[in-house]
Design an enzyme around this catalytic site. Structure first.
Site, PDB file in Angstrom:
ATOM      1  N   ASN A 155       6.560 -70.642   1.155  1.00  0.00           N
ATOM      2  CA  ASN A 155       5.817 -69.390   1.353  1.00  0.00           C
ATOM      3  C   ASN A 155       6.092 -68.337   0.281  1.00  0.00           C
ATOM      4  OD1 ASN A 155       8.405 -69.078   2.384  1.00  0.00           O
ATOM      5  ND2 ASN A 155       7.761 -67.715   4.021  1.00  0.00           N
ATOM      6  N   SER A 180      10.066 -76.386  -2.716  1.00  0.00           N
ATOM      7  CA  SER A 180       9.265 -77.157  -1.761  1.00  0.00           C
ATOM      8  C   SER A 180       8.307 -78.040  -2.560  1.00  0.00           C
ATOM      9  CB  SER A 180       8.474 -76.202  -0.873  1.00  0.00           C
ATOM     10  OG  SER A 180       7.429 -76.919  -0.229  1.00  0.00           O
ATOM     11  N   GLU A 181       8.083 -79.244  -2.063  1.00  0.00           N
ATOM     12  CA  GLU A 181       7.152 -80.164  -2.726  1.00  0.00           C
ATOM     13  C   GLU A 181       5.727 -79.603  -2.730  1.00  0.00           C
ATOM     14  OE1 GLU A 181       9.013 -80.629  -0.093  1.00  0.00           O
ATOM     15  OE2 GLU A 181       8.005 -81.712   1.532  1.00  0.00           O
ATOM     16  N   PRO A 233      14.432 -77.220  12.282  1.00  0.00           N
ATOM     17  CA  PRO A 233      14.763 -78.659  12.290  1.00  0.00           C
ATOM     18  C   PRO A 233      15.364 -79.131  10.955  1.00  0.00           C
ATOM     19  CG  PRO A 233      12.593 -78.293  13.239  1.00  0.00           C
ATOM     20  CD  PRO A 233      13.044 -76.971  12.704  1.00  0.00           C
ATOM     21  N   GLY A 460      19.727 -68.755  11.507  1.00  0.00           N
ATOM     22  CA  GLY A 460      20.467 -68.963  10.274  1.00  0.00           C
ATOM     23  C   GLY A 460      21.916 -68.565  10.273  1.00  0.00           C
ATOM     24  N   GLU A 464      21.432 -63.215   2.603  1.00  0.00           N
ATOM     25  CA  GLU A 464      20.968 -63.107   1.225  1.00  0.00           C
ATOM     26  C   GLU A 464      20.851 -61.628   0.885  1.00  0.00           C
ATOM     27  OE1 GLU A 464      17.459 -65.873   1.077  1.00  0.00           O
ATOM     28  OE2 GLU A 464      18.900 -67.098  -0.046  1.00  0.00           O
TER      29      GLU A 464
HETATM   30  P1  NAD Z   1      10.754 -77.109   5.729  1.00  0.00           P
HETATM   31  O1  NAD Z   1      11.946 -77.004   6.592  1.00  0.00           O
HETATM   32  O2  NAD Z   1       9.738 -78.136   6.046  1.00  0.00           O
HETATM   33  O3  NAD Z   1      11.228 -77.426   4.216  1.00  0.00           O
HETATM   34  C1  NAD Z   1      12.090 -76.573   3.529  1.00  0.00           C
HETATM   35  C2  NAD Z   1      12.683 -77.323   2.347  1.00  0.00           C
HETATM   36  O4  NAD Z   1      13.601 -78.295   2.807  1.00  0.00           O
HETATM   37  C3  NAD Z   1      11.673 -78.071   1.492  1.00  0.00           C
HETATM   38  O5  NAD Z   1      12.014 -77.918   0.135  1.00  0.00           O
HETATM   39  C4  NAD Z   1      11.870 -79.503   1.935  1.00  0.00           C
HETATM   40  O6  NAD Z   1      11.521 -80.462   0.947  1.00  0.00           O
HETATM   41  C5  NAD Z   1      13.349 -79.544   2.192  1.00  0.00           C
HETATM   42  N1  NAD Z   1      13.825 -80.585   3.087  1.00  0.00           N
HETATM   43  C6  NAD Z   1      13.159 -81.187   4.109  1.00  0.00           C
HETATM   44  N2  NAD Z   1      13.952 -82.093   4.719  1.00  0.00           N
HETATM   45  C7  NAD Z   1      15.147 -82.063   4.078  1.00  0.00           C
HETATM   46  C8  NAD Z   1      16.380 -82.762   4.250  1.00  0.00           C
HETATM   47  N3  NAD Z   1      16.531 -83.661   5.213  1.00  0.00           N
HETATM   48  N4  NAD Z   1      17.393 -82.473   3.410  1.00  0.00           N
HETATM   49  C9  NAD Z   1      17.263 -81.549   2.453  1.00  0.00           C
HETATM   50  N5  NAD Z   1      16.112 -80.852   2.238  1.00  0.00           N
HETATM   51  C10 NAD Z   1      15.072 -81.110   3.049  1.00  0.00           C
HETATM   52  O7  NAD Z   1      10.156 -75.659   5.674  1.00  0.00           O
HETATM   53  P2  NAD Z   1       8.757 -75.189   5.041  1.00  0.00           P
HETATM   54  O8  NAD Z   1       7.667 -75.731   5.889  1.00  0.00           O
HETATM   55  O9  NAD Z   1       8.753 -75.458   3.589  1.00  0.00           O
HETATM   56  O10 NAD Z   1       8.850 -73.609   5.211  1.00  0.00           O
HETATM   57  C11 NAD Z   1       8.518 -72.946   6.385  1.00  0.00           C
HETATM   58  C12 NAD Z   1       9.753 -72.633   7.193  1.00  0.00           C
HETATM   59  O11 NAD Z   1      10.679 -71.902   6.407  1.00  0.00           O
HETATM   60  C13 NAD Z   1       9.477 -71.767   8.398  1.00  0.00           C
HETATM   61  O12 NAD Z   1      10.204 -72.217   9.510  1.00  0.00           O
HETATM   62  C14 NAD Z   1       9.973 -70.393   7.973  1.00  0.00           C
HETATM   63  O13 NAD Z   1      10.331 -69.547   9.015  1.00  0.00           O
HETATM   64  C15 NAD Z   1      11.128 -70.747   7.117  1.00  0.00           C
HETATM   65  N6  NAD Z   1      11.445 -69.652   6.194  1.00  0.00           N
HETATM   66  C16 NAD Z   1      12.593 -68.911   6.391  1.00  0.00           C
HETATM   67  C17 NAD Z   1      12.891 -67.851   5.556  1.00  0.00           C
HETATM   68  C18 NAD Z   1      14.114 -67.019   5.757  1.00  0.00           C
HETATM   69  O14 NAD Z   1      14.520 -66.342   4.828  1.00  0.00           O
HETATM   70  N7  NAD Z   1      14.743 -67.020   6.909  1.00  0.00           N
HETATM   71  C19 NAD Z   1      12.024 -67.546   4.505  1.00  0.00           C
HETATM   72  C20 NAD Z   1      10.888 -68.313   4.320  1.00  0.00           C
HETATM   73  C21 NAD Z   1      10.613 -69.375   5.170  1.00  0.00           C
END
Ligand code: NAD
Length: 490
Positions: A155, A180-181, A233, A460, A464
């Site tokens: 995002n 992110s991919e 997750p 979390g 940050e």
């Molecule tokens: P996601 O959890 O699907 O992926 C996040 C990242 O983790 C990606 O780069 C993905 O490739 C990687 N990943 C996935 N599985 C992994 C594994 N097993 N080991 C290591 N890396 C792995 O999240 P998303 O869909 O990209 O983003 C949306 C989510 O992020 C939402 O839940 C949102 O709330 C959260 N988010 C949190 C913040 C914050 O600062 N708290 C900011 C932005 C987004």
């Protein structure tokens, strides 16, 4: 605007240069507003991952040996370059994410530059302390952790890369970052810019890939810390993998944050905040206030004004500076959000605006979704409990202060919360009881680099931004100095 060529020189940026390994799985970068593939990259192979970590280990030693003020200078120079190139970087961010240029020009590369400037500025004042113990004393040395892995969500790709890199590098660490991919492009530009600003080759490396690449990075012995921005997750998996090697973690995860509007609130300001807290970045913000609790006495007026104003939102081409609402990042994300809207209706919430897909040729191949408002939402409904990560606002009615605090806290998440009231004492009293890492009184979603940002509960671990981030990218060595002789029992 004609489509720029955004295909990077190669997929990865390692040891100061672009590197390719076509044996890696293909990653197509798709422009969310048209469905066009705008760049094709490859996921990192084990050889690429090894190369990146080796480069980081080497560069970290060189970097940590510099004077802190020299490290700070590199970060501040990088901030200046980002600001000079804000237009081009913002266009790239819009192509990478589909977010409106109106937003990316002010909220993405610029907020990344803020982080580099802030941490560049404090790099030279990261110090230990002296603890007097009579004649003896203890002094502490604040040391870097070593090699940090950053893993990003889609995002805010550029902001996330900068928010992780800036404190990590300021403390003397090196970083391997996996975007992110879905949004692989922005972090590569940060890598280029840091090199241009004088960072040693290998200090900030970018490797592309799906979750398995992130998992391989975390599992490597050379890694000392992992900072993830992602969903709960994924956070659970990454935290567990980091625990295997007792590695440090920062987890920036999801939320389902409350925005509480009392009957003495300035309603127009509260409506503005609810709009920002739900529809900015087409609702794809972790800290969004998606549960809008409105006092019973003002609920009807609040909803009327909210609907009237949200109807004015300009949905369209993200590259048009007038556009306020762009598409969702992927077709899959739109399907997920439309699924939640259907569930909201099925479970009895009252749809008062949106809920569908805008019609017309310009929307045909894209992932648009209308800003959506439900009222009559109750705490047990799915849309009030799960993170939707789309433009879906739920209005919940309340009547008492204690009641709303309890309901606001009745969630596994704890990222953020907002309170609107003109009663000074109530504002502070309520915030003190809210289980959230970041709270706002009479505003919402402002996250300046000077303020700590992060979650409690499932949202979390760690913080940050601000001086607090230094704690999470450094460790303390404690040195006891004896000024006299040593006593022993025999
Ligand atoms: P996601 O959890 O699907 O992926 C996040 C990242 O983790 C990606 O780069 C993905 O490739 C990687 N990943 C996935 N599985 C992994 C594994 N097993 N080991 C290591 N890396 C792995 O999240 P998303 O869909 O990209 O983003 C949306 C989510 O992020 C939402 O839940 C949102 O709330 C959260 N988010 C949190 C913040 C914050 O600062 N708290 C900011 C932005 C987004």
């Amino acid at each position: 605007m004609s489509m720029r060529n955004v295909q990077p020189t190669a997929s990865h940026f390692i040891d100061g240069q672009y590197v390719e390994d076509k044996a890696g799985e293909v990653i197509n970068c798709v422009y969310a507003a048209t469905g066009e593939t705008i760049a094709t990259l490859h996921s990192a192979t084990p050889a690429i991952i090894d190369q990146a970590l080796a480069a980081a280990v080497k560069a970290q030693k060189e970097w940590a040996a510099l004077l802190p003020v020299q490290r700070g200078r590199v970060l501040r120079k990088a901030a200046d370059i980002i600001r000079e190139r804000n237009q081009a970087l913002s266009e790239l961010e819009t192509l990478d994410t589909g977010k409106p240029i109106q937003e990316t020009l002010v909220a993405d590369a610029t907020s990344g530059a803020d982080a580099l400037e802030y941490f560049g500025g404090i790099a030279a004042s990261i110090t230990g302390e002296t603890v007097p113990l009579g004649e003896d004393f203890v002094y502490t040395i604040r040391e870097p952790l070593g090699v940090c892995v950053g893993i990003g969500a889609w995002n805010y790709p550029t902001q996330i890369a900068c928010w992780k890199a800036a404190p990590a590098l300021a403390c003397g660490n090196a970083m391997v970052f996996k975007p992110s991919e879905i949004t692989p492009l922005g972090a590569l530009k940060l890598a280029e810019i840091l090199m241009e600003a004088g960072a040693p080759a290998g200090l900030f490396n970018v490797v592309q890939g799906y979750g398995d690449v992130g998992a391989s990075l975390i599992g490597d012995k050379r890694v000392d810390k992992v900072s993830l921005t992602g969903s709960v997750p994924t956070g659970r998996k990454v935290y567990a993998a980091a625990a295997e090697g007792i590695r440090h973690v920062t987890m920036e995860l999801g939320g389902k944050s409350p925005l509480i509007v009392f009957d003495d609130a300035d309603i127009d300001n509260a409506v503005s905040a609810a709009i920002n807290a739900n529809f900015y970045s087409t609702g794809q913000i972790c800290s969004n206030g998606t549960r809008v609790f409105v006092h019973r006495d003002i609920r009807a007026d609040f909803v009327k004004r909210l609907v009237e104003r949200t109807k004015l939102a300009v949905i369209g081409d993200p590259m048009d500076p007038q556009t306020q609402i762009g598409p969702m990042v992927t077709a899959a994300q739109r399907e997920k959000v439309l699924g939640y809207i259907a569930t909201g209706k099925a479970e009895g919430a009252k749809l008062v605006l949106g809920g569908g897909v805008p019609q017309g040729e310009q929307f045909a191949n894209a992932n648009y979704i209308e800003p959506t408002i439900f009222e009559g939402v109750t705490d047990d409904m799915t849309i009030a409990r799960e993170e939707i990560f789309g433009p879906v606002l739920s209005v919940l009615e309340f009547s008492g202060e204690a009641e709303v605090i309890e309901r606001a806290n009745a969630t596994e998440f704890g990222l953020a919360a907002g309170v609107f009231t003109s009663d000074l004492q109530r504002g502070h009293r309520v915030v003190a009881k809210l289980q959230a890492g970041t709270c706002w009184i009479n505003t919402y979603n402002l996250t300046p680099v000077e303020a700590p940002f992060g979650g409690v509960k499932m949202s979390g671990v760690g913080r940050e931004n601000s001086r607090a981030a230094i704690e999470h990218y450094s460790q303390i060595k404690s040195v006891y100095v004896a000024m006299g002789g040593v006593e022993a029992p025999y």
